[in-house]
Design a protein around this motif. Structure first.
Motif, PDB file in Angstrom:
ATOM      1  N   UNK A  86     -94.661 -33.716 -85.285  1.00 44.25           N
ATOM      2  CA  UNK A  86     -95.755 -33.049 -84.463  1.00 44.25           C
ATOM      3  C   UNK A  86     -96.337 -32.036 -85.461  1.00 44.25           C
ATOM      4  N   UNK A  87     -95.775 -31.530 -86.310  1.00 45.69           N
ATOM      5  CA  UNK A  87     -96.459 -30.366 -86.990  1.00 45.69           C
ATOM      6  C   UNK A  87     -97.097 -30.939 -88.238  1.00 45.69           C
TER       7      UNK A  87
ATOM      8  N   UNK B 156     -88.433 -33.664 -96.061  1.00 41.72           N
ATOM      9  CA  UNK B 156     -88.642 -32.555 -95.266  1.00 41.72           C
ATOM     10  C   UNK B 156     -87.631 -32.145 -94.692  1.00 41.72           C
ATOM     11  N   UNK B 157     -86.661 -33.012 -93.867  1.00 43.21           N
ATOM     12  CA  UNK B 157     -85.384 -32.806 -93.591  1.00 43.21           C
ATOM     13  C   UNK B 157     -84.477 -31.846 -94.533  1.00 43.21           C
TER      14      UNK B 157
ATOM     15  N   UNK C  21     -76.003 -22.413 -92.981  1.00 46.93           N
ATOM     16  CA  UNK C  21     -75.974 -22.781 -91.519  1.00 46.93           C
ATOM     17  C   UNK C  21     -75.397 -24.211 -91.505  1.00 46.93           C
ATOM     18  N   UNK C  22     -74.713 -24.488 -90.224  1.00 48.24           N
ATOM     19  CA  UNK C  22     -74.288 -25.807 -89.897  1.00 48.24           C
ATOM     20  C   UNK C  22     -75.504 -26.827 -89.383  1.00 48.24           C
ATOM     21  N   UNK C  23     -75.391 -28.078 -89.615  1.00 54.16           N
ATOM     22  CA  UNK C  23     -76.619 -28.923 -89.134  1.00 54.16           C
ATOM     23  C   UNK C  23     -76.151 -30.220 -88.520  1.00 54.16           C
ATOM     24  N   UNK C  24     -76.756 -30.650 -87.558  1.00 55.84           N
ATOM     25  CA  UNK C  24     -76.505 -32.225 -87.281  1.00 55.84           C
ATOM     26  C   UNK C  24     -77.900 -32.993 -87.028  1.00 55.84           C
ATOM     27  N   UNK C  25     -77.681 -34.146 -87.557  1.00 55.94           N
ATOM     28  CA  UNK C  25     -78.915 -34.942 -87.666  1.00 55.94           C
ATOM     29  C   UNK C  25     -78.759 -35.844 -86.308  1.00 55.94           C
ATOM     30  N   UNK C  26     -79.476 -35.956 -85.659  1.00 59.04           N
ATOM     31  CA  UNK C  26     -79.366 -36.707 -84.510  1.00 59.04           C
ATOM     32  C   UNK C  26     -80.396 -37.779 -84.515  1.00 59.04           C
ATOM     33  N   UNK C  27     -80.140 -39.034 -84.027  1.00 60.62           N
ATOM     34  CA  UNK C  27     -80.926 -40.299 -83.834  1.00 60.62           C
ATOM     35  C   UNK C  27     -80.853 -40.706 -82.654  1.00 60.62           C
ATOM     36  N   UNK C  28     -82.124 -40.920 -81.926  1.00 61.69           N
ATOM     37  CA  UNK C  28     -81.953 -41.453 -80.563  1.00 61.69           C
ATOM     38  C   UNK C  28     -83.017 -42.378 -80.276  1.00 61.69           C
ATOM     39  N   UNK C  29     -82.913 -43.373 -79.462  1.00 63.80           N
ATOM     40  CA  UNK C  29     -84.283 -44.281 -79.308  1.00 63.80           C
ATOM     41  C   UNK C  29     -84.225 -44.287 -77.669  1.00 63.80           C
TER      42      UNK C  29
ATOM     43  N   UNK D 268     -86.557 -41.263 -82.234  1.00 61.16           N
ATOM     44  CA  UNK D 268     -86.576 -39.911 -82.699  1.00 61.16           C
ATOM     45  C   UNK D 268     -85.302 -39.429 -83.474  1.00 61.16           C
ATOM     46  N   UNK D 269     -85.861 -38.607 -84.607  1.00 57.97           N
ATOM     47  CA  UNK D 269     -84.734 -38.128 -85.584  1.00 57.97           C
ATOM     48  C   UNK D 269     -84.898 -36.548 -85.330  1.00 57.97           C
ATOM     49  N   UNK D 270     -83.900 -35.738 -85.111  1.00 52.96           N
ATOM     50  CA  UNK D 270     -84.007 -34.369 -85.024  1.00 52.96           C
ATOM     51  C   UNK D 270     -82.801 -33.989 -85.903  1.00 52.96           C
ATOM     52  N   UNK D 271     -83.292 -32.745 -86.790  1.00 56.52           N
ATOM     53  CA  UNK D 271     -82.517 -32.003 -87.765  1.00 56.52           C
ATOM     54  C   UNK D 271     -82.196 -30.805 -86.845  1.00 56.52           C
ATOM     55  N   UNK D 272     -81.117 -30.499 -86.501  1.00 50.90           N
ATOM     56  CA  UNK D 272     -80.826 -29.270 -85.672  1.00 50.90           C
ATOM     57  C   UNK D 272     -80.022 -28.211 -86.541  1.00 50.90           C
ATOM     58  N   UNK D 273     -80.476 -26.950 -86.908  1.00 51.80           N
ATOM     59  CA  UNK D 273     -79.811 -25.968 -87.424  1.00 51.80           C
ATOM     60  C   UNK D 273     -79.171 -25.329 -86.383  1.00 51.80           C
ATOM     61  N   UNK D 274     -77.736 -25.492 -86.137  1.00 55.46           N
ATOM     62  CA  UNK D 274     -76.950 -24.829 -84.948  1.00 55.46           C
ATOM     63  C   UNK D 274     -77.531 -23.292 -84.830  1.00 55.46           C
ATOM     64  N   UNK D 275     -77.816 -23.040 -83.474  1.00 55.07           N
ATOM     65  CA  UNK D 275     -78.267 -21.867 -82.978  1.00 55.07           C
ATOM     66  C   UNK D 275     -79.494 -21.173 -83.543  1.00 55.07           C
ATOM     67  N   UNK D 276     -80.182 -22.201 -84.549  1.00 53.32           N
ATOM     68  CA  UNK D 276     -81.295 -21.448 -85.017  1.00 53.32           C
ATOM     69  C   UNK D 276     -82.668 -22.422 -85.218  1.00 53.32           C
ATOM     70  N   UNK D 277     -82.715 -23.252 -84.220  1.00 55.88           N
ATOM     71  CA  UNK D 277     -83.809 -24.196 -84.155  1.00 55.88           C
ATOM     72  C   UNK D 277     -83.836 -25.495 -84.698  1.00 55.88           C
ATOM     73  N   UNK D 278     -84.770 -26.285 -84.852  1.00 53.77           N
ATOM     74  CA  UNK D 278     -84.758 -27.723 -85.163  1.00 53.77           C
ATOM     75  C   UNK D 278     -86.231 -28.405 -85.371  1.00 53.77           C
ATOM     76  N   UNK D 279     -86.123 -29.210 -86.223  1.00 55.74           N
ATOM     77  CA  UNK D 279     -87.441 -30.089 -86.414  1.00 55.74           C
ATOM     78  C   UNK D 279     -87.191 -31.592 -85.968  1.00 55.74           C
ATOM     79  N   UNK D 280     -88.203 -32.087 -85.513  1.00 52.57           N
ATOM     80  CA  UNK D 280     -88.024 -33.660 -85.302  1.00 52.57           C
ATOM     81  C   UNK D 280     -89.186 -34.438 -85.490  1.00 52.57           C
ATOM     82  N   UNK D 281     -88.951 -35.873 -85.423  1.00 55.05           N
ATOM     83  CA  UNK D 281     -89.752 -36.703 -86.079  1.00 55.05           C
ATOM     84  C   UNK D 281     -89.742 -38.032 -85.030  1.00 55.05           C
ATOM     85  N   UNK D 282     -90.816 -38.841 -84.895  1.00 55.64           N
ATOM     86  CA  UNK D 282     -90.377 -40.044 -84.194  1.00 55.64           C
ATOM     87  C   UNK D 282     -91.253 -41.078 -84.702  1.00 55.64           C
ATOM     88  N   UNK D 283     -91.154 -42.406 -84.240  1.00 59.77           N
ATOM     89  CA  UNK D 283     -91.786 -43.650 -84.461  1.00 59.77           C
ATOM     90  C   UNK D 283     -91.620 -44.561 -83.178  1.00 59.77           C
TER      91      UNK D 283
END
Length: 163
Positions: free
Chosen positions: A6-7, A19-20, A30-38, A52-67
């Protein structure tokens, strides 16, 4: 294969992975979780799928991407759910291979499934979760599967009428 940030706009999966990893490098502690969902939505002449692909920095935000992409076949709900899981696993496998070539092998990859105990999908939860587990990934279902049920869902709703 291209994803949309989106950015940052349209980017190849390799650029998305870069980018991730840049996001991870910004805060190595930080700890990270990489989430993939359709998610999918039947349209007039095709079903719209969004991964959607989301990289989540636990407690500190995230970035996401989609196709987004379309399947012209008329699919039952069960077929669509299994296709959603298959598309997510496909992307997760590609990201897993890329992660294993870095020093960040501790990033946890989760598959977020658009199924839950309430509603029409409750009868297939066990089957689809076992499919994900059998592929070596952690499975999340509603309400914890926000990668599919919130992020990807947002884009299937806006795109389904096009298909």
């Amino acid at each position: 294969m291209y994803f949309i940030s989106p950015t940052k706009g349209k980017m190849h999966i390799d650029k998305m992975f870069e980018d991730i990893m840049e996001f991870v490098e910004e805060d190595r502690q930080s700890n990270y979780r990489l989430m993939v969902g359709t998610d999918s939505q039947p349209g007039k002449s095709a079903s719209c799928f969004v991964t959607a692909v989301i990289i989540y920095r636990e407690g500190k935000g995230a970035r996401y991407y989609y196709r987004k992409f379309y399947n012209k076949k008329v699919l039952s709900l069960k077929q669509r759910i299994f296709m959603e899981a298959t598309y997510s696993i496909e992307i997760a496998n590609q990201l897993f291979e890329k992660i294993n070539k870095t020093d960040k092998r501790d990033i946890n990859i989760q598959i977020h499934l658009d199924v839950g105990e309430n509603g029409k999908t409750r009868d297939i939860i066990k089957e689809v979760v076992n499919m994900v587990l059998g592929c070596g990934f952690e499975a999340q279902v509603k309400p914890a599967s926000y990668g599919a049920s919130k992020v990807a869902d947002k884009y299937t709703k806006t795109m389904a009428n096009i298909g």
